[in-house]
Design a protein around this motif. Structure first.
Motif, PDB file in Angstrom:
ATOM      1  N   GLU A  94     -56.783 -14.651  -0.443  1.00  0.00           N
ATOM      2  CA  GLU A  94     -55.641 -15.208  -1.167  1.00  0.00           C
ATOM      3  C   GLU A  94     -54.472 -14.232  -1.194  1.00  0.00           C
ATOM      4  O   GLU A  94     -53.308 -14.633  -1.073  1.00  0.00           O
ATOM      5  CB  GLU A  94     -56.055 -15.614  -2.587  1.00  0.00           C
ATOM      6  N   LEU A  95     -54.776 -12.954  -1.336  1.00  0.00           N
ATOM      7  CA  LEU A  95     -53.735 -11.934  -1.324  1.00  0.00           C
ATOM      8  C   LEU A  95     -53.020 -11.903   0.021  1.00  0.00           C
ATOM      9  O   LEU A  95     -51.784 -11.890   0.079  1.00  0.00           O
ATOM     10  CB  LEU A  95     -54.344 -10.563  -1.636  1.00  0.00           C
ATOM     11  N   CYS A  96     -53.771 -11.928   1.107  1.00  0.00           N
ATOM     12  CA  CYS A  96     -53.159 -11.891   2.438  1.00  0.00           C
ATOM     13  C   CYS A  96     -52.353 -13.159   2.724  1.00  0.00           C
ATOM     14  O   CYS A  96     -51.251 -13.083   3.270  1.00  0.00           O
ATOM     15  CB  CYS A  96     -54.228 -11.673   3.505  1.00  0.00           C
ATOM     16  N   VAL A  97     -52.880 -14.307   2.351  1.00  0.00           N
ATOM     17  CA  VAL A  97     -52.134 -15.563   2.550  1.00  0.00           C
ATOM     18  C   VAL A  97     -50.821 -15.515   1.777  1.00  0.00           C
ATOM     19  O   VAL A  97     -49.753 -15.815   2.317  1.00  0.00           O
ATOM     20  CB  VAL A  97     -52.983 -16.785   2.126  1.00  0.00           C
ATOM     21  N   GLY A  98     -50.881 -15.124   0.508  1.00  0.00           N
ATOM     22  CA  GLY A  98     -49.669 -15.042  -0.306  1.00  0.00           C
ATOM     23  C   GLY A  98     -48.674 -14.047   0.246  1.00  0.00           C
ATOM     24  O   GLY A  98     -47.462 -14.284   0.232  1.00  0.00           O
ATOM     25  N   THR A  99     -49.182 -12.941   0.753  1.00  0.00           N
ATOM     26  CA  THR A  99     -48.319 -11.902   1.302  1.00  0.00           C
ATOM     27  C   THR A  99     -47.555 -12.406   2.515  1.00  0.00           C
ATOM     28  O   THR A  99     -46.401 -12.048   2.725  1.00  0.00           O
ATOM     29  CB  THR A  99     -49.182 -10.670   1.680  1.00  0.00           C
ATOM     30  N   ILE A 100     -48.190 -13.253   3.308  1.00  0.00           N
ATOM     31  CA  ILE A 100     -47.539 -13.779   4.509  1.00  0.00           C
ATOM     32  C   ILE A 100     -46.651 -14.976   4.183  1.00  0.00           C
ATOM     33  O   ILE A 100     -45.542 -15.092   4.692  1.00  0.00           O
ATOM     34  CB  ILE A 100     -48.593 -14.172   5.556  1.00  0.00           C
ATOM     35  N   GLU A 101     -47.125 -15.863   3.326  1.00  0.00           N
ATOM     36  CA  GLU A 101     -46.399 -17.103   3.067  1.00  0.00           C
ATOM     37  C   GLU A 101     -45.149 -16.906   2.221  1.00  0.00           C
ATOM     38  O   GLU A 101     -44.217 -17.706   2.306  1.00  0.00           O
ATOM     39  CB  GLU A 101     -47.320 -18.129   2.399  1.00  0.00           C
ATOM     40  N   VAL A 102     -45.112 -15.877   1.401  1.00  0.00           N
ATOM     41  CA  VAL A 102     -43.956 -15.644   0.545  1.00  0.00           C
ATOM     42  C   VAL A 102     -43.172 -14.478   1.131  1.00  0.00           C
ATOM     43  O   VAL A 102     -43.546 -13.320   0.962  1.00  0.00           O
ATOM     44  CB  VAL A 102     -44.386 -15.352  -0.918  1.00  0.00           C
ATOM     45  N   ARG A 103     -42.099 -14.808   1.852  1.00  0.00           N
ATOM     46  CA  ARG A 103     -41.321 -13.768   2.523  1.00  0.00           C
ATOM     47  C   ARG A 103     -40.814 -12.752   1.510  1.00  0.00           C
ATOM     48  O   ARG A 103     -40.351 -13.103   0.447  1.00  0.00           O
ATOM     49  CB  ARG A 103     -40.139 -14.393   3.260  1.00  0.00           C
ATOM     50  N   GLY A 104     -40.935 -11.509   1.869  1.00  0.00           N
ATOM     51  CA  GLY A 104     -40.497 -10.440   0.990  1.00  0.00           C
ATOM     52  C   GLY A 104     -41.629  -9.848   0.176  1.00  0.00           C
ATOM     53  O   GLY A 104     -41.542  -8.722  -0.298  1.00  0.00           O
ATOM     54  N   MET A 105     -42.709 -10.596   0.009  1.00  0.00           N
ATOM     55  CA  MET A 105     -43.791 -10.097  -0.818  1.00  0.00           C
ATOM     56  C   MET A 105     -44.563  -8.981  -0.119  1.00  0.00           C
ATOM     57  O   MET A 105     -45.068  -8.073  -0.772  1.00  0.00           O
ATOM     58  CB  MET A 105     -44.735 -11.218  -1.220  1.00  0.00           C
ATOM     59  N   LYS A 106     -44.619  -9.022   1.197  1.00  0.00           N
ATOM     60  CA  LYS A 106     -45.330  -7.955   1.908  1.00  0.00           C
ATOM     61  C   LYS A 106     -44.656  -6.612   1.677  1.00  0.00           C
ATOM     62  O   LYS A 106     -45.322  -5.602   1.459  1.00  0.00           O
ATOM     63  CB  LYS A 106     -45.426  -8.261   3.406  1.00  0.00           C
ATOM     64  N   ALA A 107     -43.335  -6.610   1.694  1.00  0.00           N
ATOM     65  CA  ALA A 107     -42.607  -5.362   1.427  1.00  0.00           C
ATOM     66  C   ALA A 107     -42.853  -4.886   0.002  1.00  0.00           C
ATOM     67  O   ALA A 107     -43.038  -3.694  -0.240  1.00  0.00           O
ATOM     68  CB  ALA A 107     -41.114  -5.559   1.663  1.00  0.00           C
ATOM     69  N   LEU A 108     -42.877  -5.809  -0.934  1.00  0.00           N
ATOM     70  CA  LEU A 108     -43.124  -5.449  -2.330  1.00  0.00           C
ATOM     71  C   LEU A 108     -44.518  -4.851  -2.499  1.00  0.00           C
ATOM     72  O   LEU A 108     -44.688  -3.792  -3.094  1.00  0.00           O
ATOM     73  CB  LEU A 108     -42.959  -6.673  -3.227  1.00  0.00           C
ATOM     74  N   LEU A 167     -48.960 -11.159  13.210  1.00  0.00           N
ATOM     75  CA  LEU A 167     -48.859 -11.076  14.671  1.00  0.00           C
ATOM     76  C   LEU A 167     -49.585 -12.234  15.344  1.00  0.00           C
ATOM     77  O   LEU A 167     -49.236 -12.623  16.455  1.00  0.00           O
ATOM     78  CB  LEU A 167     -49.427  -9.739  15.176  1.00  0.00           C
ATOM     79  N   ALA A 168     -50.583 -12.774  14.660  1.00  0.00           N
ATOM     80  CA  ALA A 168     -51.346 -13.913  15.170  1.00  0.00           C
ATOM     81  C   ALA A 168     -50.875 -15.216  14.524  1.00  0.00           C
ATOM     82  O   ALA A 168     -51.649 -16.132  14.304  1.00  0.00           O
ATOM     83  CB  ALA A 168     -52.832 -13.688  14.932  1.00  0.00           C
ATOM     84  N   LYS A 169     -49.616 -15.286  14.178  1.00  0.00           N
ATOM     85  CA  LYS A 169     -48.960 -16.474  13.606  1.00  0.00           C
ATOM     86  C   LYS A 169     -49.362 -16.781  12.166  1.00  0.00           C
ATOM     87  O   LYS A 169     -49.039 -17.830  11.643  1.00  0.00           O
ATOM     88  CB  LYS A 169     -49.194 -17.711  14.475  1.00  0.00           C
ATOM     89  N   GLY A 170     -50.101 -15.893  11.515  1.00  0.00           N
ATOM     90  CA  GLY A 170     -50.416 -16.042  10.095  1.00  0.00           C
ATOM     91  C   GLY A 170     -51.261 -17.237   9.728  1.00  0.00           C
ATOM     92  O   GLY A 170     -51.248 -17.689   8.592  1.00  0.00           O
ATOM     93  N   GLU A 171     -52.045 -17.729  10.661  1.00  0.00           N
ATOM     94  CA  GLU A 171     -52.887 -18.886  10.375  1.00  0.00           C
ATOM     95  C   GLU A 171     -54.017 -18.488   9.429  1.00  0.00           C
ATOM     96  O   GLU A 171     -54.583 -17.408   9.526  1.00  0.00           O
ATOM     97  CB  GLU A 171     -53.452 -19.453  11.669  1.00  0.00           C
ATOM     98  N   ARG A 172     -54.353 -19.397   8.534  1.00  0.00           N
ATOM     99  CA  ARG A 172     -55.375 -19.101   7.523  1.00  0.00           C
ATOM    100  C   ARG A 172     -56.726 -18.751   8.148  1.00  0.00           C
ATOM    101  O   ARG A 172     -57.428 -17.879   7.642  1.00  0.00           O
ATOM    102  CB  ARG A 172     -55.523 -20.268   6.557  1.00  0.00           C
ATOM    103  N   ALA A 173     -57.079 -19.401   9.242  1.00  0.00           N
ATOM    104  CA  ALA A 173     -58.355 -19.092   9.896  1.00  0.00           C
ATOM    105  C   ALA A 173     -58.358 -17.660  10.422  1.00  0.00           C
ATOM    106  O   ALA A 173     -59.375 -16.960  10.351  1.00  0.00           O
ATOM    107  CB  ALA A 173     -58.619 -20.077  11.032  1.00  0.00           C
ATOM    108  N   VAL A 174     -57.224 -17.212  10.927  1.00  0.00           N
ATOM    109  CA  VAL A 174     -57.113 -15.838  11.426  1.00  0.00           C
ATOM    110  C   VAL A 174     -57.210 -14.863  10.263  1.00  0.00           C
ATOM    111  O   VAL A 174     -57.912 -13.844  10.347  1.00  0.00           O
ATOM    112  CB  VAL A 174     -55.799 -15.632  12.216  1.00  0.00           C
ATOM    113  N   ILE A 175     -56.528 -15.167   9.175  1.00  0.00           N
ATOM    114  CA  ILE A 175     -56.583 -14.295   7.999  1.00  0.00           C
ATOM    115  C   ILE A 175     -58.023 -14.175   7.518  1.00  0.00           C
ATOM    116  O   ILE A 175     -58.518 -13.072   7.269  1.00  0.00           O
ATOM    117  CB  ILE A 175     -55.673 -14.828   6.871  1.00  0.00           C
ATOM    118  N   ARG A 176     -58.702 -15.306   7.399  1.00  0.00           N
ATOM    119  CA  ARG A 176     -60.091 -15.299   6.924  1.00  0.00           C
ATOM    120  C   ARG A 176     -60.969 -14.473   7.870  1.00  0.00           C
ATOM    121  O   ARG A 176     -61.796 -13.682   7.430  1.00  0.00           O
ATOM    122  CB  ARG A 176     -60.613 -16.732   6.800  1.00  0.00           C
TER     123      ARG A 176
END
Length: 188
Positions: A94-108, A167-176
């Motif tokens: 959930e952390l990784c999905v949120g980090t990718i889906e909400v632009r700017g959150m990864k930097a934060l 880098l792998a398009k942020g797909e949920r299956a890749v994140i998992r």
């Protein structure tokens, strides 16, 4: 003792407009969104923006504090519902999905985990580190995670997983998959 005065009504409105404008700008342009553009969107001058938010980091954190607090609270919900190792895996997903889906959150979140001392450098960092500490400790006590890991290590590695997933398009299956590989490598 210094007494903090409540914010005037007009200052509070400006603050709220700035947060709304910042969230929109960060969603469109990421953490590098123009601060002057944010002030214009909010209908205030740059001086007003800087009075409320002296740094880009302060504005970014204020714009996302609710999301960060929700992620931290989610750690506790998962800890109550799942065995410790599984709770950590689900939270990291959930952390990784949120980090990718909400632009700017990864930097934060990245800035929250870069301090070499392991001390929180932002309020959001404090929330994330607290959540990670609770989950990592429980997983270690349950024998699901190596004992030599620090919570900051896990957060930094999760930040790396989010970056690799982008880098792998942020797909949920890749994140998992990447989180699974990470946790497998960190297993006891």
């Amino acid at each position: 003792m210094t007494q903090v005065r409540p914010m005037r009504a007009d200052a509070r409105r400006n603050y709220e407009r700035l947060l709304k404008a910042a969230a929109g700008a960060f969603a469109e342009h990421g953490e590098g969104a123009s601060l002057d553009d944010i002030a214009k969107r909010a209908g205030v001058g740059s001086g007003t923006l800087y009075r409320h938010f002296p740094t880009r980091q302060a504005l970014l954190e204020a714009a996302y504090v609710d999301r960060i607090e929700a992620l931290a609270a989610r750690a506790d919900e998962l800890a109550e519902a799942l065995p410790p190792g599984e709770a950590l895996v689900e939270w990291l997903n959930e952390l990784c999905v949120g980090t990718i889906e909400v632009r700017g959150m990864k930097a934060l979140l990245g800035s929250a985990v870069t301090d070499g001392s392991g001390a929180a450098v932002t309020d959001c960092g404090t929330s994330m580190k607290g959540a990670a500490t609770r989950l990592v400790s429980a997983a270690q006590e349950a024998g699901a995670l190596r004992g030599d890991l620090e919570p900051i290590d896990v957060l930094r590695l999760a930040h790396g997983v989010a970056t690799a997933s982008e880098l792998a398009k942020g797909e949920r299956a890749v994140i998992r998959r990447y989180v699974g590989l990470l946790v497998e490598g960190l297993g006891a």
